[in-house]
Design a protein around this motif. Structure first.
Motif, PDB file in Angstrom:
ATOM      1  N   PRO A   2     -20.914 -12.742 -36.647  1.00 51.00           N
ATOM      2  CA  PRO A   2     -21.784 -12.001 -36.376  1.00 51.00           C
ATOM      3  C   PRO A   2     -21.680 -10.554 -37.335  1.00 51.00           C
ATOM      4  O   PRO A   2     -20.998 -10.614 -38.087  1.00 51.00           O
ATOM      5  CB  PRO A   2     -21.234 -11.135 -34.964  1.00 51.00           C
ATOM      6  N   HIS A   3     -22.979 -10.145 -37.599  1.00 53.68           N
ATOM      7  CA  HIS A   3     -22.991  -9.014 -38.798  1.00 53.68           C
ATOM      8  C   HIS A   3     -22.418  -7.675 -38.512  1.00 53.68           C
ATOM      9  O   HIS A   3     -21.837  -7.042 -39.408  1.00 53.68           O
ATOM     10  CB  HIS A   3     -24.523  -8.415 -38.776  1.00 53.68           C
ATOM     11  N   ILE A   4     -21.799  -7.549 -37.092  1.00 45.57           N
ATOM     12  CA  ILE A   4     -21.022  -6.426 -36.942  1.00 45.57           C
ATOM     13  C   ILE A   4     -19.719  -6.906 -36.029  1.00 45.57           C
ATOM     14  O   ILE A   4     -19.874  -8.173 -35.527  1.00 45.57           O
ATOM     15  CB  ILE A   4     -21.723  -5.214 -35.917  1.00 45.57           C
ATOM     16  N   ASN A   5     -18.501  -6.156 -36.109  1.00 48.01           N
ATOM     17  CA  ASN A   5     -17.376  -6.548 -35.242  1.00 48.01           C
ATOM     18  C   ASN A   5     -17.535  -6.445 -33.902  1.00 48.01           C
ATOM     19  O   ASN A   5     -17.336  -5.075 -33.334  1.00 48.01           O
ATOM     20  CB  ASN A   5     -16.007  -5.819 -36.013  1.00 48.01           C
ATOM     21  N   LEU A   6     -17.795  -7.334 -33.210  1.00 43.37           N
ATOM     22  CA  LEU A   6     -18.062  -7.244 -31.842  1.00 43.37           C
ATOM     23  C   LEU A   6     -16.614  -7.259 -30.886  1.00 43.37           C
ATOM     24  O   LEU A   6     -16.663  -6.781 -29.741  1.00 43.37           O
ATOM     25  CB  LEU A   6     -19.041  -8.459 -31.259  1.00 43.37           C
ATOM     26  N   THR A   7     -15.652  -7.237 -31.466  1.00 38.15           N
ATOM     27  CA  THR A   7     -14.389  -7.690 -30.948  1.00 38.15           C
ATOM     28  C   THR A   7     -14.093  -8.050 -29.526  1.00 38.15           C
ATOM     29  O   THR A   7     -13.541  -7.747 -28.709  1.00 38.15           O
ATOM     30  CB  THR A   7     -13.680  -6.182 -30.886  1.00 38.15           C
ATOM     31  N   ASN A   8     -15.176  -9.250 -29.364  1.00 34.83           N
ATOM     32  CA  ASN A   8     -14.881  -9.712 -28.243  1.00 34.83           C
ATOM     33  C   ASN A   8     -15.452 -11.261 -28.551  1.00 34.83           C
ATOM     34  O   ASN A   8     -16.017 -11.707 -29.467  1.00 34.83           O
ATOM     35  CB  ASN A   8     -15.691  -9.279 -27.038  1.00 34.83           C
ATOM     36  N   GLU A   9     -15.128 -12.493 -27.528  1.00 35.78           N
ATOM     37  CA  GLU A   9     -15.521 -13.650 -27.833  1.00 35.78           C
ATOM     38  C   GLU A   9     -16.644 -14.403 -26.847  1.00 35.78           C
ATOM     39  O   GLU A   9     -16.426 -15.497 -26.630  1.00 35.78           O
ATOM     40  CB  GLU A   9     -14.293 -14.593 -28.172  1.00 35.78           C
ATOM     41  N   TYR A  10     -17.421 -13.403 -26.176  1.00 38.77           N
ATOM     42  CA  TYR A  10     -18.551 -13.965 -25.480  1.00 38.77           C
ATOM     43  C   TYR A  10     -19.725 -14.463 -26.215  1.00 38.77           C
ATOM     44  O   TYR A  10     -19.917 -13.728 -27.561  1.00 38.77           O
ATOM     45  CB  TYR A  10     -19.058 -12.893 -24.530  1.00 38.77           C
ATOM     46  N   PRO A  11     -20.367 -15.213 -25.867  1.00 39.47           N
ATOM     47  CA  PRO A  11     -21.746 -15.822 -26.515  1.00 39.47           C
ATOM     48  C   PRO A  11     -22.931 -14.846 -26.722  1.00 39.47           C
ATOM     49  O   PRO A  11     -22.998 -14.064 -25.417  1.00 39.47           O
ATOM     50  CB  PRO A  11     -21.976 -17.072 -25.932  1.00 39.47           C
ATOM     51  N   GLY A  12     -23.888 -14.829 -27.471  1.00 38.80           N
ATOM     52  CA  GLY A  12     -25.016 -14.232 -27.534  1.00 38.80           C
ATOM     53  C   GLY A  12     -25.115 -12.630 -26.950  1.00 38.80           C
ATOM     54  O   GLY A  12     -24.189 -11.983 -27.565  1.00 38.80           O
ATOM     55  N   ILE A  13     -25.887 -12.422 -26.078  1.00 40.67           N
ATOM     56  CA  ILE A  13     -26.094 -11.084 -25.566  1.00 40.67           C
ATOM     57  C   ILE A  13     -24.964 -10.457 -25.123  1.00 40.67           C
ATOM     58  O   ILE A  13     -24.922  -9.311 -25.039  1.00 40.67           O
ATOM     59  CB  ILE A  13     -27.383 -10.834 -24.796  1.00 40.67           C
ATOM     60  N   ARG A  14     -24.288 -11.465 -24.467  1.00 41.79           N
ATOM     61  CA  ARG A  14     -23.104 -10.737 -23.592  1.00 41.79           C
ATOM     62  C   ARG A  14     -22.063 -10.265 -24.514  1.00 41.79           C
ATOM     63  O   ARG A  14     -21.505  -9.215 -24.299  1.00 41.79           O
ATOM     64  CB  ARG A  14     -22.456 -12.222 -22.943  1.00 41.79           C
ATOM     65  N   SER A  15     -21.904 -10.721 -25.814  1.00 38.50           N
ATOM     66  CA  SER A  15     -20.918  -9.960 -26.795  1.00 38.50           C
ATOM     67  C   SER A  15     -21.571  -8.588 -27.117  1.00 38.50           C
ATOM     68  O   SER A  15     -20.544  -7.808 -27.272  1.00 38.50           O
ATOM     69  CB  SER A  15     -20.831 -10.701 -28.109  1.00 38.50           C
ATOM     70  N   LEU A  16     -22.932  -8.569 -27.075  1.00 36.65           N
ATOM     71  CA  LEU A  16     -23.309  -7.215 -27.439  1.00 36.65           C
ATOM     72  C   LEU A  16     -23.221  -6.159 -26.282  1.00 36.65           C
ATOM     73  O   LEU A  16     -23.071  -5.019 -26.532  1.00 36.65           O
ATOM     74  CB  LEU A  16     -24.941  -7.460 -27.688  1.00 36.65           C
ATOM     75  N   PHE A  17     -23.432  -6.845 -25.107  1.00 41.70           N
ATOM     76  CA  PHE A  17     -23.453  -6.093 -23.907  1.00 41.70           C
ATOM     77  C   PHE A  17     -22.043  -5.268 -23.829  1.00 41.70           C
ATOM     78  O   PHE A  17     -21.844  -4.152 -23.322  1.00 41.70           O
ATOM     79  CB  PHE A  17     -23.628  -6.746 -22.545  1.00 41.70           C
ATOM     80  N   ILE A  18     -21.034  -6.297 -23.951  1.00 42.10           N
ATOM     81  CA  ILE A  18     -19.480  -5.544 -23.989  1.00 42.10           C
ATOM     82  C   ILE A  18     -19.304  -4.693 -25.024  1.00 42.10           C
ATOM     83  O   ILE A  18     -18.741  -3.555 -24.772  1.00 42.10           O
ATOM     84  CB  ILE A  18     -18.733  -6.918 -24.026  1.00 42.10           C
ATOM     85  N   TYR A  19     -20.174  -4.801 -26.135  1.00 43.90           N
ATOM     86  CA  TYR A  19     -19.620  -3.903 -27.338  1.00 43.90           C
ATOM     87  C   TYR A  19     -20.326  -2.596 -27.092  1.00 43.90           C
ATOM     88  O   TYR A  19     -19.800  -1.490 -27.331  1.00 43.90           O
ATOM     89  CB  TYR A  19     -20.373  -4.468 -28.637  1.00 43.90           C
ATOM     90  N   ARG A  20     -21.419  -2.581 -26.449  1.00 44.82           N
ATOM     91  CA  ARG A  20     -22.203  -1.261 -26.240  1.00 44.82           C
ATOM     92  C   ARG A  20     -22.756  -1.001 -24.882  1.00 44.82           C
ATOM     93  O   ARG A  20     -24.016  -1.510 -24.338  1.00 44.82           O
ATOM     94  CB  ARG A  20     -23.216  -1.347 -27.287  1.00 44.82           C
ATOM     95  N   PRO A  21     -21.761  -0.610 -23.757  1.00 49.31           N
ATOM     96  CA  PRO A  21     -22.233  -0.645 -22.494  1.00 49.31           C
ATOM     97  C   PRO A  21     -23.275   0.296 -21.975  1.00 49.31           C
ATOM     98  O   PRO A  21     -23.910   0.181 -21.150  1.00 49.31           O
ATOM     99  CB  PRO A  21     -20.895  -0.572 -21.768  1.00 49.31           C
ATOM    100  N   GLU A  22     -23.298   1.505 -22.960  1.00 48.03           N
ATOM    101  CA  GLU A  22     -24.510   2.229 -22.531  1.00 48.03           C
ATOM    102  C   GLU A  22     -26.024   1.798 -22.768  1.00 48.03           C
ATOM    103  O   GLU A  22     -26.834   2.227 -22.071  1.00 48.03           O
ATOM    104  CB  GLU A  22     -24.565   3.609 -23.913  1.00 48.03           C
ATOM    105  N   THR A  23     -26.194   0.923 -23.721  1.00 49.77           N
ATOM    106  CA  THR A  23     -27.392   0.218 -23.787  1.00 49.77           C
ATOM    107  C   THR A  23     -27.510  -1.125 -22.870  1.00 49.77           C
ATOM    108  O   THR A  23     -28.670  -1.430 -22.382  1.00 49.77           O
ATOM    109  CB  THR A  23     -27.844  -0.026 -25.171  1.00 49.77           C
ATOM    110  N   ALA A  24     -26.403  -1.618 -22.832  1.00 47.78           N
ATOM    111  CA  ALA A  24     -26.286  -2.858 -21.614  1.00 47.78           C
ATOM    112  C   ALA A  24     -26.957  -2.448 -20.294  1.00 47.78           C
ATOM    113  O   ALA A  24     -27.442  -3.264 -19.624  1.00 47.78           O
ATOM    114  CB  ALA A  24     -24.912  -3.495 -21.797  1.00 47.78           C
ATOM    115  N   ALA A  25     -26.767  -1.389 -19.838  1.00 45.98           N
ATOM    116  CA  ALA A  25     -27.029  -1.009 -18.522  1.00 45.98           C
ATOM    117  C   ALA A  25     -28.571  -1.144 -18.162  1.00 45.98           C
ATOM    118  O   ALA A  25     -28.892  -1.748 -17.393  1.00 45.98           O
ATOM    119  CB  ALA A  25     -26.203   0.179 -17.872  1.00 45.98           C
ATOM    120  N   PRO A  26     -29.133  -0.071 -18.981  1.00 50.28           N
ATOM    121  CA  PRO A  26     -30.551  -0.476 -18.783  1.00 50.28           C
ATOM    122  C   PRO A  26     -31.220  -1.886 -19.218  1.00 50.28           C
ATOM    123  O   PRO A  26     -32.104  -2.227 -18.562  1.00 50.28           O
ATOM    124  CB  PRO A  26     -31.026   0.652 -19.525  1.00 50.28           C
TER     125      PRO A  26
END
Lengths: 189, 179
Positions: A2-26
């Protein structure tokens, strides 16, 4: 990688949702409202087909595979319909109304202004309602976001068909708001 | 005339659509509020410039002009900022980091896969953090949605820049989905 350090091993959008819960919610609330919650006339399977098809047009492997798997489970475990829609909606065993809505979705994917009054009239003549037209456009537009988000940050997108099927079964049953299960990361990059 | 019969045809752009379908309006507004006005090391002015630029590249007049007006309201600039954003900001003093982030946003606007490792390291060398890179990609991606939603349903939009001044002030200082 990934282009940024996501510090988790979930695939696809799930890794981004864990990285940034504020935007994951909406973003999760939106997909739940568009694809999973009860709809006056489009089934969840039909709505997932629109999401899957647009994700394929945007060449987003993760979104196309996961929504294809969810669509399959929403359509009575019928993966053939999904594959036929992906190869050619015109010859797929879906309603003429769905074909017209997928045509509009493809126009939206290539640019909102490409939707012409004739496309709308065709869908209406096949029975499409205002809400269906609205939702087809919004689903197509929203997957132009989710797809770019997943690809634009170069998330991990596994090739394991069984994994997508298992994740898709969970989402078809539970919707989008429950936590994802841990994925074995043997083939992680 | 929009492609569908809206409840209030006087409401322009996305406003009429949000009013038509409250079930999807709430998360759409919450996402915009978080992305553009939530806590971030990028200023709201910078984030609105990204939103307005992507909307211009997507040829969405309503989103471009309203978000450029919101950027002007945040930055205390005059409404000329709208046309300067169209031109790639030749007359606005913005950081090199923001210019690198705008390049990434432009790549996302075409397709997510267009963002290269070089684009990312170039922005990092100018000080961009992981969260700034994340938010730039997501703002660009989100406006590829909002723009298609607004244009795909054939909504109407006011023409001249001046018609967006009050809207931009409200977007900047009141927020999205706030009364």
């Amino acid at each position: 990688m990934p282009h940024i350090n996501l510090t988790n091993e979930y695939p696809g959008i799930r890794s981004l949702f864990i990285y940034r819960p504020e935007t994951a919610a909406p973003m999760n609330a939106l997909v739940q409202a568009m694809l999973h919650n009860p709809h006056p006339s489009l089934s969840a399977g039909e709505r997932e087909l629109i999401a899957t098809y647009v994700s394929r047009l945007n060449t987003c492997k993760y979104c196309c595979n996961i929504h294809g798997a969810i669509a399959k489970h929403q359509l009575g475990n019928n993966g053939d319909i999904v594959q036929q829609v992906l190869s050619d909606p015109e010859t797929a065993p879906i309603s003429s109304k769905m074909k017209a809505l997928l045509k509009i979705a493809a126009k939206v994917q290539s640019g909102g202004k490409n939707v012409l009054p004739a496309d709308i009239e065709l869908a209406r003549s096949e029975g499409a309602t205002d809400i269906e037209l609205h939702d087809a456009v919004l689903i197509a537009a929203a997957f132009c976001m989710y797809n770019r988000y997943v690809d634009g940050l170069a998330t991990w997108q596994p090739d394991d068909a069984e994994l997508y099927d298992k994740m898709g079964e969970q989402r078809a049953r539970e919707g989008y708001l429950t936590p994802p299960f841990k994925v074995a990361t043997g083939d992680s990059q | 005339m929009a492609h569908i019969k809206l409840l209030n045809e006087e409401l322009p752009g996305i406003v009429g659509l949000l009013n038509y379908r409250p079930e999807t309006a709430r998360p759409l507004l919450d996402l915009a509020e978080t992305l553009l006005r939530g806590p971030s090391s990028l200023t709201s002015g910078e984030r609105e410039i990204i939103a307005a630029s992507v909307s211009y590249w997507n040829k969405c007049h309503f989103c471009h002009t309203s978000h450029a007006a919101a950027a002007a309201a945040h930055l205390g600039s005059d409404i000329g900022l709208i046309d300067d954003i169209k031109a790639g900001l030749p007359n606005t003093p913005v950081s090199d980091k923001l210019r690198a982030l705008l390049h990434i946003a432009h790549q996302v606007q075409r397709n997510g896969k267009n963002v290269t490792d070089e684009d990312i390291s170039f922005a990092r060398d100018l000080g961009a953090t992981d969260q700034e890179l994340h938010d730039t990609v997501l703002i660009a991606a989100a406006f590829c949605m909002y723009n298609r939603y607004v244009d795909g349903l054939g909504t109407w939009a006011p023409g001249p820049n001046e018609a967006y001044t009050a809207m931009g002030e409200r977007m900047a200082h009141v927020g999205y989905g706030k009364n």
